[in-house]
Design a protein around this motif. Structure first.
Motif, PDB file in Angstrom:
ATOM      1  N   GLU A  20     -13.166   1.083  -6.839  1.00 58.49           N
ATOM      2  CA  GLU A  20     -11.748   1.418  -6.802  1.00 58.49           C
ATOM      3  C   GLU A  20     -11.324   1.695  -5.369  1.00 58.49           C
ATOM      4  O   GLU A  20     -12.019   2.390  -4.635  1.00 58.49           O
ATOM      5  N   ILE A  21     -10.181   1.105  -4.981  1.00 57.50           N
ATOM      6  CA  ILE A  21      -9.655   1.296  -3.643  1.00 57.50           C
ATOM      7  C   ILE A  21      -8.180   1.651  -3.768  1.00 57.50           C
ATOM      8  O   ILE A  21      -7.470   1.064  -4.579  1.00 57.50           O
ATOM      9  N   ILE A  22      -7.721   2.580  -2.940  1.00 59.40           N
ATOM     10  CA  ILE A  22      -6.296   2.911  -2.870  1.00 59.40           C
ATOM     11  C   ILE A  22      -5.764   2.326  -1.566  1.00 59.40           C
ATOM     12  O   ILE A  22      -6.337   2.542  -0.497  1.00 59.40           O
ATOM     13  N   THR A  65      -7.785  -5.653 -10.756  1.00 56.77           N
ATOM     14  CA  THR A  65      -6.579  -5.083 -11.357  1.00 56.77           C
ATOM     15  C   THR A  65      -5.852  -4.273 -10.297  1.00 56.77           C
ATOM     16  O   THR A  65      -6.472  -3.464  -9.597  1.00 56.77           O
ATOM     17  N   ILE A  66      -4.553  -4.513 -10.179  1.00 54.94           N
ATOM     18  CA  ILE A  66      -3.744  -3.798  -9.196  1.00 54.94           C
ATOM     19  C   ILE A  66      -2.712  -2.966  -9.940  1.00 54.94           C
ATOM     20  O   ILE A  66      -1.900  -3.501 -10.690  1.00 54.94           O
ATOM     21  N   ASN A 103       4.620   2.342  -2.133  1.00 50.99           N
ATOM     22  CA  ASN A 103       3.692   1.513  -1.361  1.00 50.99           C
ATOM     23  C   ASN A 103       2.231   1.743  -1.724  1.00 50.99           C
ATOM     24  O   ASN A 103       1.349   1.172  -1.106  1.00 50.99           O
ATOM     25  N   LYS A 104       1.978   2.571  -2.707  1.00 55.44           N
ATOM     26  CA  LYS A 104       0.605   2.953  -3.050  1.00 55.44           C
ATOM     27  C   LYS A 104       0.108   2.138  -4.232  1.00 55.44           C
ATOM     28  O   LYS A 104       0.773   2.050  -5.261  1.00 55.44           O
ATOM     29  N   ARG A 105      -1.076   1.547  -4.072  1.00 52.25           N
ATOM     30  CA  ARG A 105      -1.683   0.727  -5.113  1.00 52.25           C
ATOM     31  C   ARG A 105      -3.120   1.208  -5.373  1.00 52.25           C
ATOM     32  O   ARG A 105      -3.837   1.551  -4.438  1.00 52.25           O
TER      33      ARG A 105
END
Length: 141
Positions: free
Chosen positions: A2-4, A127-128, A134-136
């Motif tokens: 998982e990446i933000i 999955t996005i 602006n945060k994903r």
């Protein structure tokens, strides 16, 4: 994993960085709402493979093909099934020539519409989730 990301530039950069884990025959499945960043991530992937041409989502053409000079990949096929009526539309334009081809990386937006074509293929699901303006949250499986 998982990446933000907190900007389009970070999402683009992530695409550029993760391209190293892909090889010809891989199919990257991008799931997320409209405007979540699927095309931005794809642009990063293509940039990581030194594709410098204008990159747009193939929403109306369904499929764009980009030639790549890489040891692992000769072409990238960017597919957007958002406006797809049925899987046969993709078959009719030759998608089966690319899916799983050992020299081609396929990146597919809205893959849930073509599940039958993806059976027995080597896929990576990304999955996005749109958390804030602006945060994903980007999950790679």
């Amino acid at each position: 994993m998982e990446i933000i990301t907190t900007s389009d530039q970070e999402t683009f950069g992530l695409g550029k960085n993760i391209v190293e884990q892909f090889r010809g025959g891989d199919i990257v499945l991008l799931k997320g709402e409209l405007g979540s960043g699927k095309t931005t991530l794809t642009k990063g992937i293509l940039s990581g493979l030194s594709v410098n041409s204008q990159i747009t989502s193939p929403t109306f053409s369904l499929m764009n093909v980009y030639l790549v000079k890489s040891k692992k990949i000769n072409s990238v096929v960017h597919i957007d099934t958002y406006r797809l009526k049925n899987e046969q539309e993709l078959v009719d334009i030759g998608v089966e020539d690319y899916l799983g081809d050992p020299n081609t990386l396929c990146v597919i937006e809205w893959p849930e519409k073509i599940g039958d074509l993806l059976q027995n293929k080597r896929t990576t699901l990304i999955t996005i989730e749109h958390l804030e303006e602006n945060k994903r949250k980007i999950t790679i499986q």
